[in-house]
Design a protein around this motif. Structure first.
Motif, PDB file in Angstrom:
ATOM      1  N   GLU A 188      -4.152   8.011 -34.858  1.00  6.07           N
ATOM      2  CA  GLU A 188      -5.368   7.787 -35.630  1.00  6.07           C
ATOM      3  C   GLU A 188      -5.511   8.906 -36.647  1.00  6.07           C
ATOM      4  N   ILE A 189      -5.730   8.552 -37.901  1.00  7.84           N
ATOM      5  CA  ILE A 189      -5.835   9.565 -38.946  1.00  7.84           C
ATOM      6  C   ILE A 189      -7.278   9.779 -39.412  1.00  7.84           C
ATOM      7  N   ASN A 190      -8.183   8.896 -39.016  1.00  6.69           N
ATOM      8  CA  ASN A 190      -9.564   8.958 -39.489  1.00  6.69           C
ATOM      9  C   ASN A 190     -10.427   9.741 -38.511  1.00  6.69           C
ATOM     10  N   PRO A 191     -10.904  10.937 -38.883  1.00  5.21           N
ATOM     11  CA  PRO A 191     -11.715  11.735 -37.960  1.00  5.21           C
ATOM     12  C   PRO A 191     -12.957  10.996 -37.464  1.00  5.21           C
ATOM     13  N   ARG A 192     -13.532  10.166 -38.306  1.00  9.65           N
ATOM     14  CA  ARG A 192     -14.726   9.437 -37.885  1.00  9.65           C
ATOM     15  C   ARG A 192     -14.417   8.500 -36.721  1.00  9.65           C
ATOM     16  N   LEU A 193     -13.301   7.802 -36.786  1.00 11.85           N
ATOM     17  CA  LEU A 193     -12.928   6.894 -35.697  1.00 11.85           C
ATOM     18  C   LEU A 193     -12.549   7.670 -34.437  1.00 11.85           C
ATOM     19  N   VAL A 194     -11.919   8.834 -34.615  1.00  9.25           N
ATOM     20  CA  VAL A 194     -11.615   9.678 -33.453  1.00  9.25           C
ATOM     21  C   VAL A 194     -12.910  10.144 -32.799  1.00  9.25           C
ATOM     22  N   PHE A 195     -13.857  10.591 -33.602  1.00  8.13           N
ATOM     23  CA  PHE A 195     -15.148  11.053 -33.080  1.00  8.13           C
ATOM     24  C   PHE A 195     -15.831   9.946 -32.279  1.00  8.13           C
ATOM     25  N   ASP A 196     -15.877   8.745 -32.842  1.00 10.88           N
ATOM     26  CA  ASP A 196     -16.491   7.626 -32.135  1.00 10.88           C
ATOM     27  C   ASP A 196     -15.778   7.337 -30.821  1.00 10.88           C
ATOM     28  N   ARG A 197     -14.463   7.462 -30.844  1.00 10.73           N
ATOM     29  CA  ARG A 197     -13.697   7.199 -29.619  1.00 10.73           C
ATOM     30  C   ARG A 197     -14.020   8.225 -28.537  1.00 10.73           C
ATOM     31  N   LEU A 198     -14.233   9.473 -28.944  1.00 12.34           N
ATOM     32  CA  LEU A 198     -14.505  10.527 -27.971  1.00 12.34           C
ATOM     33  C   LEU A 198     -15.900  10.435 -27.381  1.00 12.34           C
ATOM     34  N   PHE A 199     -16.880  10.021 -28.190  1.00 13.62           N
ATOM     35  CA  PHE A 199     -18.269  10.161 -27.762  1.00 13.62           C
ATOM     36  C   PHE A 199     -19.047   8.854 -27.684  1.00 13.62           C
ATOM     37  N   SER A 200     -18.371   7.729 -27.793  1.00 14.77           N
ATOM     38  CA  SER A 200     -19.023   6.441 -27.583  1.00 14.77           C
ATOM     39  C   SER A 200     -18.845   6.015 -26.132  1.00 14.77           C
ATOM     40  N   ASN A 201     -19.781   5.200 -25.650  1.00 12.47           N
ATOM     41  CA  ASN A 201     -19.748   4.829 -24.232  1.00 12.47           C
ATOM     42  C   ASN A 201     -18.900   3.602 -23.938  1.00 12.47           C
ATOM     43  N   GLY A 202     -18.298   3.021 -24.972  1.00  9.66           N
ATOM     44  CA  GLY A 202     -17.398   1.896 -24.746  1.00  9.66           C
ATOM     45  C   GLY A 202     -18.070   0.553 -24.651  1.00  9.66           C
ATOM     46  N   VAL A 203     -19.387   0.516 -24.797  1.00 10.07           N
ATOM     47  CA  VAL A 203     -20.119  -0.761 -24.757  1.00 10.07           C
ATOM     48  C   VAL A 203     -20.245  -1.264 -26.189  1.00 10.07           C
ATOM     49  N   PRO A 204     -19.512  -2.307 -26.588  1.00  9.20           N
ATOM     50  CA  PRO A 204     -19.443  -2.707 -27.996  1.00  9.20           C
ATOM     51  C   PRO A 204     -20.799  -2.932 -28.652  1.00  9.20           C
ATOM     52  N   GLY A 205     -21.686  -3.659 -28.008  1.00 11.97           N
ATOM     53  CA  GLY A 205     -22.990  -3.926 -28.600  1.00 11.97           C
ATOM     54  C   GLY A 205     -23.783  -2.662 -28.838  1.00 11.97           C
ATOM     55  N   GLU A 206     -23.804  -1.783 -27.835  1.00 17.00           N
ATOM     56  CA  GLU A 206     -24.560  -0.538 -27.961  1.00 17.00           C
ATOM     57  C   GLU A 206     -23.942   0.386 -29.006  1.00 17.00           C
ATOM     58  N   GLN A 207     -22.614   0.427 -29.073  1.00 19.26           N
ATOM     59  CA  GLN A 207     -21.955   1.283 -30.050  1.00 19.26           C
ATOM     60  C   GLN A 207     -22.359   0.910 -31.468  1.00 19.26           C
ATOM     61  N   GLY A 208     -22.390  -0.398 -31.751  1.00 17.02           N
ATOM     62  CA  GLY A 208     -22.753  -0.843 -33.083  1.00 17.02           C
ATOM     63  C   GLY A 208     -24.187  -0.488 -33.433  1.00 17.02           C
ATOM     64  N   VAL A 209     -25.108  -0.687 -32.488  1.00 21.37           N
ATOM     65  CA  VAL A 209     -26.510  -0.359 -32.723  1.00 21.37           C
ATOM     66  C   VAL A 209     -26.681   1.136 -32.930  1.00 21.37           C
ATOM     67  N   SER A 210     -25.994   1.933 -32.110  1.00 23.04           N
ATOM     68  CA  SER A 210     -26.084   3.380 -32.215  1.00 23.04           C
ATOM     69  C   SER A 210     -25.605   3.853 -33.586  1.00 23.04           C
ATOM     70  N   ARG A 211     -24.465   3.347 -34.033  1.00 32.08           N
ATOM     71  CA  ARG A 211     -23.938   3.772 -35.339  1.00 32.08           C
ATOM     72  C   ARG A 211     -24.873   3.346 -36.457  1.00 32.08           C
ATOM     73  N   ALA A 212     -25.410   2.116 -36.376  1.00 29.32           N
ATOM     74  CA  ALA A 212     -26.311   1.639 -37.429  1.00 29.32           C
ATOM     75  C   ALA A 212     -27.551   2.523 -37.524  1.00 29.32           C
ATOM     76  N   ARG A 213     -28.109   2.916 -36.395  1.00 27.35           N
ATOM     77  CA  ARG A 213     -29.300   3.776 -36.411  1.00 27.35           C
ATOM     78  C   ARG A 213     -28.969   5.158 -36.967  1.00 27.35           C
ATOM     79  N   ARG A 214     -27.821   5.685 -36.571  1.00 23.76           N
ATOM     80  CA  ARG A 214     -27.443   7.005 -37.077  1.00 23.76           C
ATOM     81  C   ARG A 214     -27.296   6.983 -38.595  1.00 23.76           C
ATOM     82  N   GLU A 215     -26.652   5.918 -39.101  1.00 29.12           N
ATOM     83  CA  GLU A 215     -26.445   5.833 -40.535  1.00 29.12           C
ATOM     84  C   GLU A 215     -27.762   5.593 -41.275  1.00 29.12           C
ATOM     85  N   ARG A 216     -28.650   4.789 -40.682  1.00 30.21           N
ATOM     86  CA  ARG A 216     -29.907   4.465 -41.353  1.00 30.21           C
ATOM     87  C   ARG A 216     -30.814   5.687 -41.444  1.00 30.21           C
ATOM     88  N   TYR A 217     -30.893   6.431 -40.333  1.00 28.16           N
ATOM     89  CA  TYR A 217     -31.821   7.562 -40.272  1.00 28.16           C
ATOM     90  C   TYR A 217     -31.128   8.919 -40.403  1.00 28.16           C
TER      91      TYR A 217
END
Length: 450
Positions: A188-217
């Protein structure tokens, strides 16, 4: 002792789409010891491999004397603060990188054989074949105890098909890690995707909501674990509390740098495709990935990692250090002193990135030592001299104390054509993942213990 309550090594701060593992804490040692083995109270041992392409300028790499107290040659000067953690291993060979009747294609063979000890099948079709790599042999055993069996990183994208080197598939030039003879493990060459892989809980629905909120706010992933972090602090002593605060601060700093990289890479034209999270310059990119590797080890998310600073045969230019020429072109130096000088600049620049990683590893305290003490890190290339395309007398460093099993601070000169795979067998033994042989190995590598 500064701890208040015993804490499980697997304690995780959780929130919406988020799982933040903790670093090694004093509160974890007694809990591990009570589980039935005093050895479990010690920090875990890790293994890492950093690869550079096209060989090096060996006269500026190889120390003039053997043993301890050697003078660092010019290329290795940036490692002066870490010389006591350094083994320079001269004379090692990866025989599977040689042609053995297959003709041209040394760059592809150099990388495909580097960690596998296997001679790759010459093909640019789907029937690629090399061998399982040493990192994946370790991951099969120790990876069962961590969230990620292994972590593969790199600065260059790489095609997985097509002809990249004289009839060899691009898969050979782009992948250092192989989970089986026919299956490379893509980096993996994209630090953002590596970061998500390290600190996401693996639940697809929750991961998407979490990222959307982080980006929005413009929020941090740590905002979702605030309550867990607050409760944890009440259970920790002063030393552990400070260590957790420093760890979370590191996560937030890296997250900010990834966000900044995404903004820096915003294209002028709205339809111009640019990967978000990848810094625009090589050094920032490499150091961000290095920081993510440290976090992955620190949180015990994985104990095995590989990192390719560039694909084998890379012709990247390094204008930032005054070398606009392509690296691969320069490696075919033909004895030209000016090309030697520029190669030495590139080699030293790569070593500076290694020194940055080592400084971060050494800054992480674990028990009575540091993360660097509890690591075995191999840095090197599958080619000795880029002009000769040789696969013996490889430039190889072994860094770290291996949990106290390695006596560092020395230059060891091995007999000509000593199999590099002997080193890998010795490392696997220390990881508790020993095998009888690998490639052309002839036993364990002597001298690591002093």
């Amino acid at each position: 002792m500064s701890t208040h309550r015993k804490l499980s090594r697997r304690t995780v701060l959780r929130g919406l789409g988020t799982a933040v593992a903790l670093p090694w804490l004093e509160a974890m040692a007694p809990a591990a010891a009570l589980a039935g083995s005093a050895s479990k109270a010690a920090p875990p041992l890790r293994m890492a491999f950093l690869y550079v392409p096209n060989g090096v300028h060996l006269p500026d790499w190889t120390p003039a004397t053997e043993g301890a107290g050697f003078a660092l040659p010019p290329t290795l000067q940036p490692l002066a603060p870490f010389q006591d953690q350094l083994l320079v291993l001269s004379g090692l060979s990866q025989d599977a990188g040689f042609a053995h009747g297959d003709g041209a294609g040394d760059h592809a063979r150099a990388l495909a054989s580097f960690l596998t000890g296997a001679h790759p099948r010459k093909t640019d079709g789907a029937n690629i074949k090399a061998g399982i790599s040493v990192d994946q042999l370790a991951a099969q055993q120790v990876g069962r105890t961590t969230r990620l069996p292994s972590l593969e990183l790199g600065c260059d994208r790489g095609a997985q098909s097509g002809n990249c080197d004289s009839g060899y598939s691009c898969a050979y030039s782009s992948n250092i890690s192989w989970s089986s003879a026919s299956t490379p493990v893509a980096k993996e060459i994209n630090p953002r995707l590596v970061f998500d892989r390290l600190f996401s809980n693996g639940v697809p629905g929750e991961q998407g909501v979490s990222r959307a909120r982080r980006e929005r706010y413009r929020a941090s992933i740590l905002d979702f674990v605030t309550e867990d972090a607050r409760q944890l602090r009440h259970r920790l002593g002063r030393t552990d509390g400070r260590k957790v605060d420093e760890y979370l601060s590191s996560i937030r700093e890296i997250e900010r740098r990834i966000q900044t990289a995404s903004l820096d890479n915003q294209p002028d034209a709205p339809d111009y495709p640019t990967p978000e999270g990848i810094p625009p310059d090589f050094q920032s990119h490499a150091r961000l990935l290095a920081d993510l590797m440290v976090l992955a080890f620190q949180g015990d998310l994985t104990r095995v990692s590989t990192f390719m600073l560039a694909n084998e045969g890379s012709n990247r230019s390094y204008k930032e250090i005054g070398v606009p020429d392509g690296h691969h072109n320069l490696s075919h130096h033909g004895g030209d002193p000016e090309k030697h000088r520029k190669l030495a600049q590139i080699n030293t620049f790569h070593i500076e990135q290694l020194a940055y990683l080592l400084s971060k590893l050494q800054a992480v305290r674990e028990g009575d030592g540091t993360l660097l003490d509890n690591l075995m890190l191999v840095y090197g290339s599958g080619i000795g001299d880029g002009n000769r395309h040789n696969h013996n007398d490889l430039p190889v460093l072994l860094i770290g104390s291996g949990g106290g099993t390695i006596q560092s601070g020395r230059h060891i000169q091995y007999a000509k054509n000593t199999p590099m795979n002997n080193l890998f067998l010795s490392m696997l033994d220390r990881m508790g993942a020993g095998v009888d042989s690998l490639g052309d190995s002839r036993g364990r590598l002597w001298g690591l213990e002093g």
